[in-house]
Design a protein around this motif. Structure first.
Motif, short mmCIF file in Angstrom:
data_model
loop_
_atom_site.label_atom_id
_atom_site.label_comp_id
_atom_site.label_asym_id
_atom_site.label_seq_id
_atom_site.Cartn_x
_atom_site.Cartn_y
_atom_site.Cartn_z
N UNK A 1 6.70 -1.47 -8.30
CA UNK A 1 6.48 -0.93 -6.96
C UNK A 1 5.71 -1.92 -6.09
N UNK A 2 4.80 -2.67 -6.67
CA UNK A 2 4.08 -3.69 -5.91
C UNK A 2 5.04 -4.76 -5.39
N UNK B 1 2.58 1.75 -3.46
CA UNK B 1 1.66 2.21 -4.50
C UNK B 1 1.23 3.65 -4.28
N UNK B 2 1.05 4.05 -3.02
CA UNK B 2 0.71 5.44 -2.72
C UNK B 2 1.87 6.35 -3.13
N UNK B 3 3.09 5.91 -2.87
CA UNK B 3 4.26 6.70 -3.28
C UNK B 3 4.30 6.84 -4.80
N UNK B 4 3.96 5.77 -5.53
CA UNK B 4 3.95 5.83 -6.99
C UNK B 4 2.90 6.83 -7.49
N UNK B 5 1.73 6.84 -6.86
CA UNK B 5 0.69 7.78 -7.25
C UNK B 5 1.14 9.22 -6.99
N UNK B 6 1.79 9.45 -5.86
CA UNK B 6 2.30 10.80 -5.58
C UNK B 6 3.36 11.22 -6.59
N UNK C 1 0.82 -1.20 0.00
CA UNK C 1 0.00 0.00 0.00
C UNK C 1 0.86 1.26 0.00
N UNK C 2 1.89 1.29 0.83
CA UNK C 2 2.76 2.46 0.89
C UNK C 2 3.53 2.66 -0.42
#
Length: 72
Positions: free
Chosen positions: A46-47, A19-24, A16-17
């Motif tokens: 990233x997963x 993937x959130x970093x990738x979105x940011x 989760x962290x």
């Protein structure tokens, strides 16, 4: 049983962290360049990184709890 849950929770939290970093990073790239470049292979990378890091952290916590280290 609780140690296995620590491992699974750590893996899910790592994924989760990551993937959130990738979105940011995608949002920052969009703001800077004005284009949106989503790559599925990068998301998969990233997963895997999140799962690996979370797995290492989860196994470490489980082992520390198993051996009775103070604080775990």
């Amino acid at each position: 049983m609780i140690n296995i849950l620590f491992i699974l929770f750590s893996i899910l939290a790592g994924i989760l962290l990551a993937e959130i970093a990738y979105v940011f990073l995608l949002i920052i790239e969009y703001v800077m360049l004005g284009s949106f470049n989503f790559d599925l292979t990068s998301a998969w990378h990233y997963l895997k990184v999140g799962a690996g890091g979370g797995g290492i952290m989860g196994v470490g916590i489980a082992m520390l709890r198993y051996f009775g280290v103070k604080g775990f």
